[in-house]
Design a protein around this motif. Structure first.
Motif, PDB file in Angstrom:
ATOM      1  N   VAL A  23     -24.223  15.386   7.921  1.00 23.16           N
ATOM      2  CA  VAL A  23     -25.515  14.395   8.578  1.00 23.16           C
ATOM      3  C   VAL A  23     -25.583  15.000   9.966  1.00 23.16           C
ATOM      4  O   VAL A  23     -26.692  14.833  10.453  1.00 23.16           O
ATOM      5  CB  VAL A  23     -24.985  12.866   8.604  1.00 23.16           C
ATOM      6  CG1 VAL A  23     -26.124  12.177   9.030  1.00 23.16           C
ATOM      7  CG2 VAL A  23     -24.782  12.475   7.271  1.00 23.16           C
ATOM      8  N   ASN A  24     -24.580  15.546  10.611  1.00 24.79           N
ATOM      9  CA  ASN A  24     -24.647  16.202  12.045  1.00 24.79           C
ATOM     10  C   ASN A  24     -25.061  15.278  13.001  1.00 24.79           C
ATOM     11  O   ASN A  24     -26.084  15.725  14.006  1.00 24.79           O
ATOM     12  CB  ASN A  24     -25.568  17.458  11.645  1.00 24.79           C
ATOM     13  CG  ASN A  24     -24.907  18.541  11.210  1.00 24.79           C
ATOM     14  OD1 ASN A  24     -23.561  18.670  11.287  1.00 24.79           O
ATOM     15  ND2 ASN A  24     -25.809  19.397  10.669  1.00 24.79           N
ATOM     16  N   LYS A  25     -24.856  13.814  12.875  1.00 30.36           N
ATOM     17  CA  LYS A  25     -25.185  12.942  14.016  1.00 30.36           C
ATOM     18  C   LYS A  25     -24.419  12.829  15.217  1.00 30.36           C
ATOM     19  O   LYS A  25     -24.556  12.077  15.945  1.00 30.36           O
ATOM     20  CB  LYS A  25     -25.649  11.589  13.198  1.00 30.36           C
ATOM     21  CG  LYS A  25     -26.945  11.596  12.554  1.00 30.36           C
ATOM     22  CD  LYS A  25     -27.092  10.225  12.306  1.00 30.36           C
ATOM     23  CE  LYS A  25     -28.540  10.344  11.534  1.00 30.36           C
ATOM     24  NZ  LYS A  25     -29.118   8.914  10.907  1.00 30.36           N
ATOM     25  N   LYS A  26     -22.913  13.097  14.798  1.00 31.90           N
ATOM     26  CA  LYS A  26     -21.813  13.077  16.030  1.00 31.90           C
ATOM     27  C   LYS A  26     -21.773  14.421  16.633  1.00 31.90           C
ATOM     28  O   LYS A  26     -21.856  15.252  16.079  1.00 31.90           O
ATOM     29  CB  LYS A  26     -20.718  12.821  15.103  1.00 31.90           C
ATOM     30  CG  LYS A  26     -20.817  11.232  14.587  1.00 31.90           C
ATOM     31  CD  LYS A  26     -19.451  10.820  13.676  1.00 31.90           C
ATOM     32  CE  LYS A  26     -19.324   9.729  13.418  1.00 31.90           C
ATOM     33  NZ  LYS A  26     -18.033   9.168  12.628  1.00 31.90           N
ATOM     34  N   THR A  27     -21.646  14.135  17.925  1.00 22.84           N
ATOM     35  CA  THR A  27     -21.566  15.433  18.931  1.00 22.84           C
ATOM     36  C   THR A  27     -20.209  15.920  18.809  1.00 22.84           C
ATOM     37  O   THR A  27     -20.044  17.050  19.439  1.00 22.84           O
ATOM     38  CB  THR A  27     -22.238  15.194  20.269  1.00 22.84           C
ATOM     39  OG1 THR A  27     -21.490  13.994  20.946  1.00 22.84           O
ATOM     40  CG2 THR A  27     -23.884  14.797  20.090  1.00 22.84           C
ATOM     41  N   TRP A  32     -22.838  21.604  11.124  1.00 26.48           N
ATOM     42  CA  TRP A  32     -22.986  22.158   9.886  1.00 26.48           C
ATOM     43  C   TRP A  32     -24.442  22.688   9.527  1.00 26.48           C
ATOM     44  O   TRP A  32     -25.182  21.614   9.446  1.00 26.48           O
ATOM     45  CB  TRP A  32     -22.380  21.335   8.618  1.00 26.48           C
ATOM     46  CG  TRP A  32     -20.729  21.236   8.787  1.00 26.48           C
ATOM     47  CD1 TRP A  32     -20.025  20.770   9.682  1.00 26.48           C
ATOM     48  CD2 TRP A  32     -19.924  21.852   7.655  1.00 26.48           C
ATOM     49  NE1 TRP A  32     -18.758  20.914   9.276  1.00 26.48           N
ATOM     50  CE2 TRP A  32     -18.563  21.443   7.975  1.00 26.48           C
ATOM     51  CE3 TRP A  32     -20.294  22.432   6.396  1.00 26.48           C
ATOM     52  CZ2 TRP A  32     -17.516  21.966   7.283  1.00 26.48           C
ATOM     53  CZ3 TRP A  32     -19.215  22.864   5.580  1.00 26.48           C
ATOM     54  CH2 TRP A  32     -17.948  22.463   5.837  1.00 26.48           C
ATOM     55  N   ARG A  33     -24.621  24.013   9.233  1.00 25.53           N
ATOM     56  CA  ARG A  33     -25.862  24.509   8.726  1.00 25.53           C
ATOM     57  C   ARG A  33     -25.593  24.816   7.557  1.00 25.53           C
ATOM     58  O   ARG A  33     -24.990  25.661   7.109  1.00 25.53           O
ATOM     59  CB  ARG A  33     -26.500  25.476   9.936  1.00 25.53           C
ATOM     60  CG  ARG A  33     -27.557  26.265   9.466  1.00 25.53           C
ATOM     61  CD  ARG A  33     -28.923  25.576   9.281  1.00 25.53           C
ATOM     62  NE  ARG A  33     -29.970  26.320   8.961  1.00 25.53           N
ATOM     63  CZ  ARG A  33     -30.199  26.755   7.632  1.00 25.53           C
ATOM     64  NH1 ARG A  33     -29.800  26.350   6.886  1.00 25.53           N
ATOM     65  NH2 ARG A  33     -31.349  27.464   7.612  1.00 25.53           N
ATOM     66  N   ASP A  34     -26.704  24.368   6.510  1.00 25.95           N
ATOM     67  CA  ASP A  34     -26.652  24.635   5.293  1.00 25.95           C
ATOM     68  C   ASP A  34     -27.879  25.004   4.582  1.00 25.95           C
ATOM     69  O   ASP A  34     -28.972  24.638   5.234  1.00 25.95           O
ATOM     70  CB  ASP A  34     -25.931  23.853   4.580  1.00 25.95           C
ATOM     71  CG  ASP A  34     -24.744  24.089   3.345  1.00 25.95           C
ATOM     72  OD1 ASP A  34     -25.482  24.945   2.552  1.00 25.95           O
ATOM     73  OD2 ASP A  34     -23.951  23.745   3.045  1.00 25.95           O
TER      74      ASP A  34
END
Length: 220
Positions: A23-27, A32-34
């Motif tokens: 989700v990449n919402k937490k700093t 993660w890049r996919d």
């Protein structure tokens, strides 16, 4: 294998697992890049087949294919790209995905661009990359600058010096952890897969990928 099939008509495959970390919402956690691909058309039936085969194997059931899983051909739309689904693993006699990667590299006429989060190639892939670069082809490898595994990153780096000497261009993804598993060869072949470019994915893991022929997808 990372497979999603909806109603036998829409499928997804690629590097993305079902996990909150994507989700990449937490700093305060690793970014993660996919890369994943959505498929609509006859190739979805291949994903459905592999899902049912995996399900029956793991659950020790015998779910039979029917129109719920495999809609009639007249109800399946056709797109603008040719798509092949390639699978490999302990349930297959040949390392089909490794052979697919190898063929894409050696048959490329001008360029081959590769992304792999875990890069520990076998001798065939290693030699193919060096040969392609020494032949004057534009060979580029995108790997993590930041990884979720220090040891894998260190192992990958042991291959870089010889590849660079042969002319392979190696880039490190710095925004976070690059987890995509992709190949683009020339302007007409793209591979989006679950398989890393390492011997474990090639020989021991259950993997699957989409081989897509078409300029539009390669450009994307």
């Amino acid at each position: 294998r990372k497979i999603i099939v909806i109603d036998g008509r829409v499928g997804f495959v690629g590097g993305i697992n079902v996990s909150d970390r994507y989700v990449n919402k937490k700093t305060d956690i690793l970014y993660w890049r996919d890369t994943h691909v959505k498929i609509v058309g006859p190739a979805v039936l291949s994903l459905q087949y592999h899902f049912l085969a995996d399900w029956n194997f793991c659950a020790q059931q015998d779910v039979q294919p029917d129109e719920i899983h495999f809609p009639p051909a007249t109800e399946i739309p056709k797109g603008d790209s040719l798509v092949q689904i390639v699978a490999s693993g302990p349930d297959y006699p040949n390392p089909s995905i490794m052979l697919c990667y190898f063929t894409a590299i050696v048959n490329a006429r001008e360029r081959v661009y590769i992304t792999s989060p875990y890069f520990i190639p076998n001798n065939s892939i290693y030699d193919a990359l060096k040969k392609a670069a020494l032949s004057g082809k534009d060979v580029r490898l995108l790997v993590p600058g930041i990884s979720d595994s220090y040891f894998v990153n260190a192992a990958s780096e042991s291959y870089y010096e010889e590849l660079l000497t042969c002319g392979v261009k190696i880039y490190r993804y710095e925004k976070g952890f690059i987890h995509a598993k992709t190949i683009v060869a020339d302007d007409n072949l793209a591979i989006i897969s679950t398989a890393n470019m390492d011997f474990r994915s090639f020989e021991f893991n259950f993997e699957i990928g989409a081989v897509i022929y078409g300029e539009r997808v390669c450009n994307e």
